[in-house]
Enzyme design. Structure first.
Site, PDB file in Angstrom:
ATOM      1  CG  ASN A 176      -6.609  -0.968   1.489  1.00  0.00           C
ATOM      2  OD1 ASN A 176      -5.922  -0.535   0.573  1.00  0.00           O
ATOM      3  ND2 ASN A 176      -6.091  -1.459   2.596  1.00  0.00           N
ATOM      4  CG  HIS A 226      -3.083   3.344   2.140  1.00  0.00           C
ATOM      5  ND1 HIS A 226      -3.717   2.963   0.975  1.00  0.00           N
ATOM      6  CD2 HIS A 226      -3.115   2.262   2.952  1.00  0.00           C
ATOM      7  CE1 HIS A 226      -4.109   1.705   1.084  1.00  0.00           C
ATOM      8  NE2 HIS A 226      -3.758   1.263   2.271  1.00  0.00           N
ATOM      9  CB  CYS A 267      -0.942   0.000   1.195  1.00  0.00           C
ATOM     10  SG  CYS A 267      -1.981  -1.453   1.246  1.00  0.00           S
TER      11      CYS A 267
HETATM   12  O1  UT7 Z   1      -3.480  -1.128   3.702  1.00  0.00           O
HETATM   13  C1  UT7 Z   1      -3.186  -1.549   5.004  1.00  0.00           C
HETATM   14  C2  UT7 Z   1      -4.017  -2.752   5.178  1.00  0.00           C
HETATM   15  N1  UT7 Z   1      -4.857  -2.937   6.254  1.00  0.00           N
HETATM   16  C3  UT7 Z   1      -5.412  -2.079   7.147  1.00  0.00           C
HETATM   17  O2  UT7 Z   1      -5.191  -0.925   7.184  1.00  0.00           O
HETATM   18  C4  UT7 Z   1      -6.359  -2.678   8.117  1.00  0.00           C
HETATM   19  C5  UT7 Z   1      -6.145  -2.207   9.521  1.00  0.00           C
HETATM   20  N2  UT7 Z   1      -7.086  -2.846  10.437  1.00  0.00           N
HETATM   21  C6  UT7 Z   1      -8.387  -2.551  10.454  1.00  0.00           C
HETATM   22  O3  UT7 Z   1      -8.828  -1.703   9.698  1.00  0.00           O
HETATM   23  C7  UT7 Z   1      -9.289  -3.226  11.452  1.00  0.00           C
HETATM   24  O4  UT7 Z   1      -8.506  -4.008  12.322  1.00  0.00           O
HETATM   25  C8  UT7 Z   1     -10.365  -4.133  10.793  1.00  0.00           C
HETATM   26  C9  UT7 Z   1     -11.368  -3.259  10.079  1.00  0.00           C
HETATM   27  C10 UT7 Z   1      -9.696  -5.087   9.795  1.00  0.00           C
HETATM   28  C11 UT7 Z   1     -11.094  -4.974  11.838  1.00  0.00           C
HETATM   29  O5  UT7 Z   1     -11.659  -4.132  12.818  1.00  0.00           O
HETATM   30  P1  UT7 Z   1     -11.477  -4.483  14.357  1.00  0.00           P
HETATM   31  O6  UT7 Z   1     -12.215  -3.473  15.116  1.00  0.00           O
HETATM   32  O7  UT7 Z   1      -9.991  -4.589  14.612  1.00  0.00           O
HETATM   33  O8  UT7 Z   1     -12.197  -5.860  14.470  1.00  0.00           O
HETATM   34  P2  UT7 Z   1     -11.626  -7.281  14.978  1.00  0.00           P
HETATM   35  O9  UT7 Z   1     -10.710  -7.888  13.975  1.00  0.00           O
HETATM   36  O10 UT7 Z   1     -11.141  -7.140  16.381  1.00  0.00           O
HETATM   37  O11 UT7 Z   1     -12.945  -8.127  15.009  1.00  0.00           O
HETATM   38  C12 UT7 Z   1     -14.035  -7.819  15.914  1.00  0.00           C
HETATM   39  C13 UT7 Z   1     -15.149  -8.818  15.690  1.00  0.00           C
HETATM   40  C14 UT7 Z   1     -14.685 -10.268  15.724  1.00  0.00           C
HETATM   41  O12 UT7 Z   1     -15.723 -11.024  16.328  1.00  0.00           O
HETATM   42  P3  UT7 Z   1     -15.620 -11.458  17.884  1.00  0.00           P
HETATM   43  O13 UT7 Z   1     -14.352 -12.230  17.986  1.00  0.00           O
HETATM   44  O14 UT7 Z   1     -15.572 -10.160  18.640  1.00  0.00           O
HETATM   45  O15 UT7 Z   1     -16.875 -12.223  18.073  1.00  0.00           O
HETATM   46  C15 UT7 Z   1     -14.580 -10.639  14.269  1.00  0.00           C
HETATM   47  O16 UT7 Z   1     -14.752 -12.031  14.055  1.00  0.00           O
HETATM   48  O17 UT7 Z   1     -15.723  -8.635  14.406  1.00  0.00           O
HETATM   49  C16 UT7 Z   1     -15.734  -9.873  13.698  1.00  0.00           C
HETATM   50  N3  UT7 Z   1     -15.600  -9.595  12.273  1.00  0.00           N
HETATM   51  C17 UT7 Z   1     -16.646  -9.294  11.492  1.00  0.00           C
HETATM   52  N4  UT7 Z   1     -17.962  -9.195  11.745  1.00  0.00           N
HETATM   53  C18 UT7 Z   1     -18.773  -8.845  10.729  1.00  0.00           C
HETATM   54  C19 UT7 Z   1     -14.466  -9.549  11.530  1.00  0.00           C
HETATM   55  N5  UT7 Z   1     -14.765  -9.229  10.264  1.00  0.00           N
HETATM   56  C20 UT7 Z   1     -16.105  -9.065  10.217  1.00  0.00           C
HETATM   57  C21 UT7 Z   1     -17.000  -8.725   9.186  1.00  0.00           C
HETATM   58  N6  UT7 Z   1     -18.325  -8.624   9.489  1.00  0.00           N
HETATM   59  N7  UT7 Z   1     -16.594  -8.475   7.927  1.00  0.00           N
END
Ligand code: UT7
Length: 320
Positions: free
Chosen positions: A277, A247, A111
């Site tokens: 993204n 980004h 990225c």
């Molecule tokens: O270009 C650089 C590349 N990447 C990034 O910049 C990404 C950086 N990270 C992020 O943007 C965030 O970490 C995410 C958007 C990817 C995830 O958000 P989060 O607040 O960190 O969520 P999490 O991974 O802690 O997941 C929270 C919950 C989990 O469920 P439990 O364990 O709390 O029951 C996940 O299983 O959300 C669940 N979950 C979803 N639920 C609905 C994960 N993905 C999804 C989804 N829909 N798509």
């Protein structure tokens, strides 16, 4: 001598996939995706190729720059989703546009790729090796995604953005760029496993794997840090920056960076809602939108900042 952007362009696939569309294939919903990321839809390639999108964006940038393709001396394409291992995308774009005799290569910094491409072109041009350059950030990252993995498939989109650079006495002012392999494993996409006369590996390709929270923490710490570093290095007051073009990975990351820099969020334009993204393409797509809708005016000071797999990150200060 320094590199100045004299034309920009963008291209995205025709097909729009909304959050509701994704909710039909994985257990997710519009509310989760939009509140956690700011993303509402993304473009996904069907007929489009990486080289085709790159060439379309580049053609528009060349038109705006009033630059004939045959005059381009250097082509750098930032991508992690090229159509081939070889030939490189830069050669395919050159062939498509009628760019002859230019040096051309692809660059991989995920990225942060467009930023690395800009810095690399600037270094060549400042050294007097080339008078101009075409730089492109492009991805068809949808082919690297496991569409059954809801933690990644909702985040990404395809697209391309391009810029034509020409040497002048103002434009690119300075940059900082960094990488750190210690956290390489938090965001990966493997190529083929070793498979030869000696070992027989699984020839199937792997998909993007991400520890989202680790990437999030890295971004909100390192992006403000490197912007501060750049401001200090150049003796620039943050109030003099008209826009911070980051980004587009997640609106919460961008808001958090604005807050940490104690700057108003209006200075941090976003379009992640429309495209998701798009990795190396996100900065030049946004740059082109802002250039064409008149938000960027000659003399404006702007900072571009990228971050992503590697880990890689950095920032560049430009006078428009
Ligand atoms: O270009 C650089 C590349 N990447 C990034 O910049 C990404 C950086 N990270 C992020 O943007 C965030 O970490 C995410 C958007 C990817 C995830 O958000 P989060 O607040 O960190 O969520 P999490 O991974 O802690 O997941 C929270 C919950 C989990 O469920 P439990 O364990 O709390 O029951 C996940 O299983 O959300 C669940 N979950 C979803 N639920 C609905 C994960 N993905 C999804 C989804 N829909 N798509």
């Amino acid at each position: 001598m320094t590199a100045r952007i004299i034309g920009t362009g963008r291209a995205v696939p025709a097909e729009i996939i909304t959050n509701d569309d994704l909710a039909k294939v994985v257990e997710t919903n519009d509310e989760w995706i939009s509140t956690r990321t700011g993303i509402r839809q993304r473009r996904v390639a069907k007929e489009e190729t990486t080289a085709g999108l790159a060439a379309e964006a580049a053609r528009k940038a060349l038109e705006q720059a009033c630059m004939a393709p045959e005059d381009i001396q250097l082509v750098i394409v930032a991508t992690c989703s090229s159509d081939y291992f070889f030939p490189n995308t830069a050669c395919l774009v050159a062939e498509e546009l009628g760019i002859r005799h230019a040096a051309g290569f692809d660059l991989s910094a995920a990225c942060t790729g467009f930023l690395y491409a800009l810095n690399t072109a600037q270094a060549y041009m400042a050294a007097g090796m080339y008078k101009n350059a075409l730089i492109i950030g492009v991805e068809t990252i949808s082919k690297l995604i496991d569409w059954k993995d809801r933690s990644t498939c909702v985040l990404f989109g395809d697209g391309a953005g391009a810029a034509v650079l020409e040497t002048g006495d103002r434009g690119f002012l300075d940059m900082v760029q960094h990488s750190d392999g210690e956290k390489a494993d938090v965001l990966t996409c493997r190529t083929r496993a070793m498979n030869n006369l000696l070992v027989s590996g699984d020839p199937s390709l792997d998909y993007i794997k991400m520890e989202g929270q680790e990437v999030f923490k890295f971004a909100v710490k390192k992006v403000p840090e490197c912007i501060e570093e750049l401001l200090e290095k150049t003796g620039t007051a943050r109030e003099d920056i008209k826009y911070f073009i980051l980004h587009q990975a997640n609106s919460r990351i961008i808001s958090s960076v604005a807050k940490r820099l104690k700057m108003e969020e209006e200075k941090f334009p976003m379009n992640v809602n429309l495209y998701g993204n798009t990795s190396a393409a996100s900065i030049p797509i946004l740059l082109d939108e802002m250039n064409r809708d008149g938000r960027l005016q000659r003399g404006d000071k702007i900072i571009l900042s990228g971050f992503g797999a590697g880990l890689t990150w950095g920032a560049a200060l430009l006078e428009w």
